[in-house]
Design a protein around this motif. Structure first.
Motif, PDB file in Angstrom:
ATOM      1  N   THR A 173       0.841  -1.198   0.000  1.00  0.00           N
ATOM      2  CA  THR A 173       0.000   0.000   0.000  1.00  0.00           C
ATOM      3  C   THR A 173       0.879   1.252   0.000  1.00  0.00           C
ATOM      4  OG1 THR A 173      -1.766  -1.119   1.193  1.00  0.00           O
ATOM      5  CG2 THR A 173      -1.770   1.269   1.296  1.00  0.00           C
ATOM      6  N   TYR A 174       1.893   1.217   0.860  1.00  0.00           N
ATOM      7  CA  TYR A 174       2.733   2.411   1.010  1.00  0.00           C
ATOM      8  C   TYR A 174       3.753   2.548  -0.113  1.00  0.00           C
ATOM      9  CZ  TYR A 174       5.364   6.081   3.342  1.00  0.00           C
ATOM     10  OH  TYR A 174       5.977   7.270   3.643  1.00  0.00           O
ATOM     11  N   VAL A 175       4.470   1.458  -0.386  1.00  0.00           N
ATOM     12  CA  VAL A 175       5.596   1.538  -1.327  1.00  0.00           C
ATOM     13  C   VAL A 175       5.123   1.523  -2.784  1.00  0.00           C
ATOM     14  CG1 VAL A 175       7.730   0.401  -2.079  1.00  0.00           C
ATOM     15  CG2 VAL A 175       7.159   0.491   0.350  1.00  0.00           C
ATOM     16  N   LEU A 176       4.201   0.647  -3.120  1.00  0.00           N
ATOM     17  CA  LEU A 176       3.797   0.526  -4.526  1.00  0.00           C
ATOM     18  C   LEU A 176       2.604   1.414  -4.882  1.00  0.00           C
ATOM     19  CD1 LEU A 176       4.105  -3.296  -5.316  1.00  0.00           C
ATOM     20  CD2 LEU A 176       5.794  -1.486  -5.677  1.00  0.00           C
ATOM     21  N   ALA A 177       1.565   1.415  -4.015  1.00  0.00           N
ATOM     22  CA  ALA A 177       0.379   2.224  -4.344  1.00  0.00           C
ATOM     23  C   ALA A 177       0.591   3.685  -3.961  1.00  0.00           C
ATOM     24  CB  ALA A 177      -0.859   1.668  -3.648  1.00  0.00           C
ATOM     25  N   GLY A 178       1.569   3.951  -3.093  1.00  0.00           N
ATOM     26  CA  GLY A 178       1.801   5.336  -2.660  1.00  0.00           C
ATOM     27  C   GLY A 178       0.655   5.877  -1.822  1.00  0.00           C
ATOM     28  N   LEU A 179       0.067   4.984  -1.017  1.00  0.00           N
ATOM     29  CA  LEU A 179      -1.077   5.375  -0.190  1.00  0.00           C
ATOM     30  C   LEU A 179      -0.842   5.011   1.270  1.00  0.00           C
ATOM     31  CD1 LEU A 179      -4.115   3.905  -2.204  1.00  0.00           C
ATOM     32  CD2 LEU A 179      -3.562   6.334  -1.967  1.00  0.00           C
ATOM     33  N   VAL A 180      -1.544   5.711   2.152  1.00  0.00           N
ATOM     34  CA  VAL A 180      -1.663   5.280   3.543  1.00  0.00           C
ATOM     35  C   VAL A 180      -3.155   5.034   3.774  1.00  0.00           C
ATOM     36  CG1 VAL A 180      -1.339   5.910   5.962  1.00  0.00           C
ATOM     37  CG2 VAL A 180       0.340   6.645   4.253  1.00  0.00           C
ATOM     38  N   HIS A 181      -3.500   3.857   4.270  1.00  0.00           N
ATOM     39  CA  HIS A 181      -4.913   3.515   4.442  1.00  0.00           C
ATOM     40  C   HIS A 181      -5.620   4.522   5.350  1.00  0.00           C
ATOM     41  CE1 HIS A 181      -8.454   1.444   6.032  1.00  0.00           C
ATOM     42  NE2 HIS A 181      -8.412   0.639   4.980  1.00  0.00           N
ATOM     43  N   GLY A 182      -5.016   4.802   6.495  1.00  0.00           N
ATOM     44  CA  GLY A 182      -5.557   5.847   7.365  1.00  0.00           C
ATOM     45  C   GLY A 182      -6.571   5.363   8.389  1.00  0.00           C
ATOM     46  N   ASP A 183      -7.130   4.189   8.186  1.00  0.00           N
ATOM     47  CA  ASP A 183      -8.082   3.653   9.164  1.00  0.00           C
ATOM     48  C   ASP A 183      -7.873   2.143   9.276  1.00  0.00           C
ATOM     49  OD1 ASP A 183     -10.156   3.620  10.989  1.00  0.00           O
ATOM     50  OD2 ASP A 183     -11.745   3.656   9.481  1.00  0.00           O
ATOM     51  N   LEU A 184      -6.607   1.753   9.187  1.00  0.00           N
ATOM     52  CA  LEU A 184      -6.284   0.329   9.206  1.00  0.00           C
ATOM     53  C   LEU A 184      -6.328  -0.191  10.638  1.00  0.00           C
ATOM     54  CD1 LEU A 184      -5.488  -1.961   7.308  1.00  0.00           C
ATOM     55  CD2 LEU A 184      -3.109  -1.484   7.828  1.00  0.00           C
ATOM     56  N   SER A 185      -7.089  -1.247  10.827  1.00  0.00           N
ATOM     57  CA  SER A 185      -7.188  -1.886  12.137  1.00  0.00           C
ATOM     58  C   SER A 185      -7.933  -3.196  11.907  1.00  0.00           C
ATOM     59  CB  SER A 185      -7.974  -0.999  13.113  1.00  0.00           C
ATOM     60  OG  SER A 185      -9.363  -1.155  12.903  1.00  0.00           O
ATOM     61  N   PRO A 186      -7.974  -4.085  12.916  1.00  0.00           N
ATOM     62  CA  PRO A 186      -8.723  -5.344  12.727  1.00  0.00           C
ATOM     63  C   PRO A 186     -10.217  -5.126  12.491  1.00  0.00           C
ATOM     64  CG  PRO A 186      -7.845  -5.165  14.959  1.00  0.00           C
ATOM     65  CD  PRO A 186      -7.218  -4.071  14.182  1.00  0.00           C
ATOM     66  N   PHE A 187     -10.694  -3.886  12.651  1.00  0.00           N
ATOM     67  CA  PHE A 187     -12.088  -3.570  12.339  1.00  0.00           C
ATOM     68  C   PHE A 187     -12.309  -3.391  10.835  1.00  0.00           C
ATOM     69  CE2 PHE A 187     -11.778  -2.402  16.758  1.00  0.00           C
ATOM     70  CZ  PHE A 187     -13.019  -2.749  17.276  1.00  0.00           C
ATOM     71  N   ASN A 188     -11.216  -3.212  10.092  1.00  0.00           N
ATOM     72  CA  ASN A 188     -11.340  -3.040   8.646  1.00  0.00           C
ATOM     73  C   ASN A 188     -10.551  -4.105   7.889  1.00  0.00           C
ATOM     74  OD1 ASN A 188     -13.205  -0.935   8.317  1.00  0.00           O
ATOM     75  ND2 ASN A 188     -11.658   0.592   8.873  1.00  0.00           N
ATOM     76  N   ILE A 189     -10.419  -5.256   8.518  1.00  0.00           N
ATOM     77  CA  ILE A 189      -9.779  -6.388   7.849  1.00  0.00           C
ATOM     78  C   ILE A 189     -10.730  -7.590   7.940  1.00  0.00           C
ATOM     79  CG2 ILE A 189      -7.800  -7.953   7.813  1.00  0.00           C
ATOM     80  CD1 ILE A 189      -6.122  -5.731   9.125  1.00  0.00           C
ATOM     81  N   LEU A 190     -11.059  -8.165   6.794  1.00  0.00           N
ATOM     82  CA  LEU A 190     -11.894  -9.366   6.772  1.00  0.00           C
ATOM     83  C   LEU A 190     -10.978 -10.582   6.756  1.00  0.00           C
ATOM     84  CD1 LEU A 190     -14.518  -8.335   4.027  1.00  0.00           C
ATOM     85  CD2 LEU A 190     -14.841  -8.306   6.498  1.00  0.00           C
ATOM     86  N   TYR A 191     -11.442 -11.671   7.366  1.00  0.00           N
ATOM     87  CA  TYR A 191     -10.649 -12.898   7.415  1.00  0.00           C
ATOM     88  C   TYR A 191     -11.455 -14.016   6.756  1.00  0.00           C
ATOM     89  CZ  TYR A 191      -8.215 -16.931   9.381  1.00  0.00           C
ATOM     90  OH  TYR A 191      -7.542 -18.112   9.541  1.00  0.00           O
ATOM     91  N   ASP A 192     -10.922 -14.555   5.666  1.00  0.00           N
ATOM     92  CA  ASP A 192     -11.688 -15.550   4.897  1.00  0.00           C
ATOM     93  C   ASP A 192     -11.422 -16.986   5.357  1.00  0.00           C
ATOM     94  OD1 ASP A 192      -9.246 -16.335   3.865  1.00  0.00           O
ATOM     95  OD2 ASP A 192      -9.607 -15.607   1.834  1.00  0.00           O
ATOM     96  N   GLY A 193     -10.782 -17.145   6.507  1.00  0.00           N
ATOM     97  CA  GLY A 193     -10.465 -18.479   7.006  1.00  0.00           C
ATOM     98  C   GLY A 193      -9.013 -18.824   6.737  1.00  0.00           C
ATOM     99  N   GLU A 194      -8.403 -18.042   5.831  1.00  0.00           N
ATOM    100  CA  GLU A 194      -6.992 -18.258   5.535  1.00  0.00           C
ATOM    101  C   GLU A 194      -6.236 -16.927   5.453  1.00  0.00           C
ATOM    102  OE1 GLU A 194      -6.254 -20.370   1.902  1.00  0.00           O
ATOM    103  OE2 GLU A 194      -4.074 -20.271   2.189  1.00  0.00           O
ATOM    104  N   ASN A 195      -6.822 -15.990   4.709  1.00  0.00           N
ATOM    105  CA  ASN A 195      -6.114 -14.741   4.421  1.00  0.00           C
ATOM    106  C   ASN A 195      -6.879 -13.496   4.854  1.00  0.00           C
ATOM    107  OD1 ASN A 195      -3.652 -15.566   3.085  1.00  0.00           O
ATOM    108  ND2 ASN A 195      -4.982 -16.387   1.480  1.00  0.00           N
ATOM    109  N   PRO A 196      -6.137 -12.413   5.126  1.00  0.00           N
ATOM    110  CA  PRO A 196      -6.770 -11.145   5.490  1.00  0.00           C
ATOM    111  C   PRO A 196      -7.038 -10.267   4.261  1.00  0.00           C
ATOM    112  CG  PRO A 196      -4.403 -10.995   5.843  1.00  0.00           C
ATOM    113  CD  PRO A 196      -4.666 -12.362   5.263  1.00  0.00           C
TER     114      PRO A 196
END
Ligand SMILES: Nc1ncnc2c1ncn2[C@@H]1O[C@H](COP(=O)(O)OP(=O)(O)OP(=O)(O)O)[C@@H](O)[C@H]1O
Ligand SMILES: [Mg+2]
Length: 267
Positions: A173-196
């Protein structure tokens, strides 16, 4: 808006809600015409500023529609009495409010697209129109994947793997997309049973934004905290900033790690 104010509250809100629903429905029809989605199935989630609706695509896969609502619809309901007396509210027309949510929707779509192109694990963006954003549905059958915060670290099959995957996404996100998410936390990460999967990109900022480093530091801290702080936050933050300003070659190895100057971030 003023002319409704003399009428009963319920009439006022009904007119307002009906207008917004009709407006939103027209946007969904447009997305159907553009073949972004085919069929609308029903609600799957609710955020603070948005409702999430499940839809089906032409190829049989699912999509979610994130429908952004003008905050005042609910905001006004709870604080109607305060706002009635507020002269600033009088100037805020419903068209201005719709314009604001459309800007937000466009911004989230743009950020999501940049992140997706950079290889961050995010729902694939399919398209947007007005206040409706269509993206890949993360879930099984019609059930959405749970949030990482609701799963809990102790229930992850392989917490190290999940941590590394979040770290790869954070770095890309930071190095390639040149972005900062700004609200990154486990509240904005979905877990599909294997990956976030990182969601909710509305508040992301481009590098160069005046609060870039403040947001990056906060994102790093919140992520590390969930995983029991496997690395000191300051150390990870510093590494990310260094790697973000690297002028040379950046590759991705066969496990999805960024190679900056030939090295992985945890080497
Ligand atoms: N692509 C998706 N697939 C499945 N479920 C999703 C998807 N995107 C969002 N959701 C669900 O909808 C909820 C709200 O989404 P999101 O966080 O994007 O909305 P928001 O209104 O910006 O959120 P917040 O409440 O954090 O302000 C999420 O917590 C998640 O449960
Ligand atoms: Mg959210």
């Amino acid at each position: 808006m003023g002319r409704f104010r003399s009428e009963k509250d319920s009439d006022y809100f009904k007119v307002l809600d009906d207008a917004i629903n009709a407006y939103t429905w027209a946007a969904i029809v447009k997305l159907q015409e553009k073949k972004v989605v085919e069929e609308v199935l029903g609600p799957v989630g609710q955020g603070k500023e948005a409702k999430l609706v499940l839809a089906k695509r032409g190829d049989g896969t699912y999509a979610v529609l994130k429908i952004f609502y003008p905050v005042p619809v609910r905001f006004v309901k709870s604080r109607y009495s305060y706002l009635l007396g507020d002269p600033r509210f009088r100037g805020l027309k419903i068209s201005d409010q719709l314009h604001l949510v459309e800007t937000w929707c466009r911004k989230e779509f743009g950020n999501l697209s940049r992140a997706h192109s950079a290889g961050v694990r995010v729902p694939k963006p399919y398209g947007f129109y007005r206040n409706v954003l269509a993206m890949q549905f993360i879930g099984v059958d019609r059930s959405p994947a749970p949030l990482l915060v609701d799963v809990g670290l102790e229930n992850l099959e392989d917490p190290d793997h999940v941590f590394y995957e979040v770290l790869k996404s954070l770095e890309k996100t930071y190095v390639l997309a040149g972005l900062v998410h700004g609200d990154l936390s486990p509240f904005n990460i979905l877990y599909d049973g294997e990956n976030p999967w990182i969601i909710d990109w509305g508040s992301a900022v481009r590098r160069g934004h005046p609060r870039e480093l403040e947001y990056l530091r906060r994102d790093v801290e919140r992520v590390l905290e969930f995983f029991g702080t496997p690395i000191p936050p300051q150390e990870l933050f510093k590494k990310l900033v260094e790697r973000g300003t690297w002028q040379g070659r950046v590759d991705v190895d066969n496990e999805g790690w960024l190679l900056v100057g030939g090295r992985r971030i945890l080497e």
